[in-house]
Design a protein around this motif. Sequence first.
Motif, short mmCIF file in Angstrom:
data_model
loop_
_atom_site.label_atom_id
_atom_site.label_comp_id
_atom_site.label_asym_id
_atom_site.label_seq_id
_atom_site.Cartn_x
_atom_site.Cartn_y
_atom_site.Cartn_z
N PHE A 1 26.30 17.22 -16.25
CA PHE A 1 26.37 16.35 -15.40
C PHE A 1 26.80 14.65 -16.30
O PHE A 1 28.09 13.66 -16.58
CB PHE A 1 25.78 16.21 -14.61
CG PHE A 1 26.08 16.60 -13.84
CD1 PHE A 1 27.52 16.89 -12.63
CD2 PHE A 1 25.26 18.08 -12.44
CE1 PHE A 1 28.43 18.17 -11.63
CE2 PHE A 1 25.96 18.40 -11.56
CZ PHE A 1 26.68 19.14 -11.59
N ALA A 2 25.89 14.50 -16.58
CA ALA A 2 25.66 13.03 -17.65
C ALA A 2 26.86 13.17 -18.92
O ALA A 2 26.64 12.39 -19.21
CB ALA A 2 23.78 13.25 -18.19
N SER A 3 26.42 14.36 -19.71
CA SER A 3 27.14 14.39 -20.62
C SER A 3 28.74 14.08 -20.82
O SER A 3 29.41 13.31 -20.75
CB SER A 3 27.27 15.99 -21.01
OG SER A 3 25.69 16.10 -21.86
N THR A 4 29.33 14.63 -19.53
CA THR A 4 31.20 14.19 -18.69
C THR A 4 31.17 12.89 -18.55
O THR A 4 32.08 11.99 -19.16
CB THR A 4 31.29 15.22 -17.62
OG1 THR A 4 30.63 16.41 -17.86
CG2 THR A 4 32.05 14.82 -16.86
N ILE A 5 29.33 12.29 -18.34
CA ILE A 5 29.99 10.72 -17.22
C ILE A 5 29.95 10.00 -19.03
O ILE A 5 30.68 9.42 -18.98
CB ILE A 5 28.76 10.61 -16.71
CG1 ILE A 5 29.29 11.05 -15.56
CG2 ILE A 5 28.77 8.99 -16.44
CD1 ILE A 5 28.06 10.74 -14.13
N LEU B 1 21.15 15.60 -22.33
CA LEU B 1 20.61 14.27 -22.05
C LEU B 1 20.13 14.54 -20.53
O LEU B 1 20.12 15.37 -19.59
CB LEU B 1 21.94 13.52 -21.61
CG LEU B 1 22.74 13.13 -23.04
CD1 LEU B 1 24.36 12.53 -22.62
CD2 LEU B 1 21.99 12.30 -23.83
N PRO B 2 19.05 13.82 -20.00
CA PRO B 2 18.79 14.01 -18.82
C PRO B 2 20.28 13.42 -17.70
O PRO B 2 20.88 13.03 -17.54
CB PRO B 2 17.41 12.15 -18.73
CG PRO B 2 17.59 12.30 -19.63
CD PRO B 2 18.51 12.52 -21.32
N GLY B 3 19.49 14.71 -16.51
CA GLY B 3 21.38 14.95 -15.69
C GLY B 3 21.61 16.37 -16.38
O GLY B 3 23.15 16.14 -15.14
N ASP B 4 21.58 16.97 -17.35
CA ASP B 4 22.79 18.27 -17.50
C ASP B 4 22.14 19.41 -16.96
O ASP B 4 20.49 19.25 -17.14
CB ASP B 4 23.28 18.02 -19.16
CG ASP B 4 23.82 17.13 -19.67
OD1 ASP B 4 24.81 16.47 -18.99
OD2 ASP B 4 23.61 16.83 -20.90
N ILE B 5 21.88 19.86 -16.72
CA ILE B 5 21.45 21.12 -14.95
C ILE B 5 21.81 22.39 -16.41
O ILE B 5 23.18 22.75 -16.30
CB ILE B 5 21.53 21.17 -14.03
CG1 ILE B 5 21.03 19.52 -13.48
CG2 ILE B 5 20.64 22.37 -13.51
CD1 ILE B 5 21.83 19.20 -12.21
#
Length: 65
Positions: free
Chosen positions: A47-51, A30-34
């Motif tokens: 980060f995005a997947s966790t949220i 996802l956008p936001g996963d680094i």
Amino acid sequence: MIRWTLTIFIALVIFSAALPWLEKLGVGRLPGDIRFTLFGKTIFLPFASTILLSTLIFLGGRLLK
């Protein structure tokens, strides 16, 4: 404050352990996963997947209540 920090840390550890299985489902891109490579090691910060997963678990808990 420390409780939230600890909760996020534990969620990241669990998510990182389950990542190979979840990548088959498309989670983790996802956008936001680094994801980056440093000294030959791939480091992944989801980060995005966790949220997203936390929100789904929260909503599922609310519906079961």
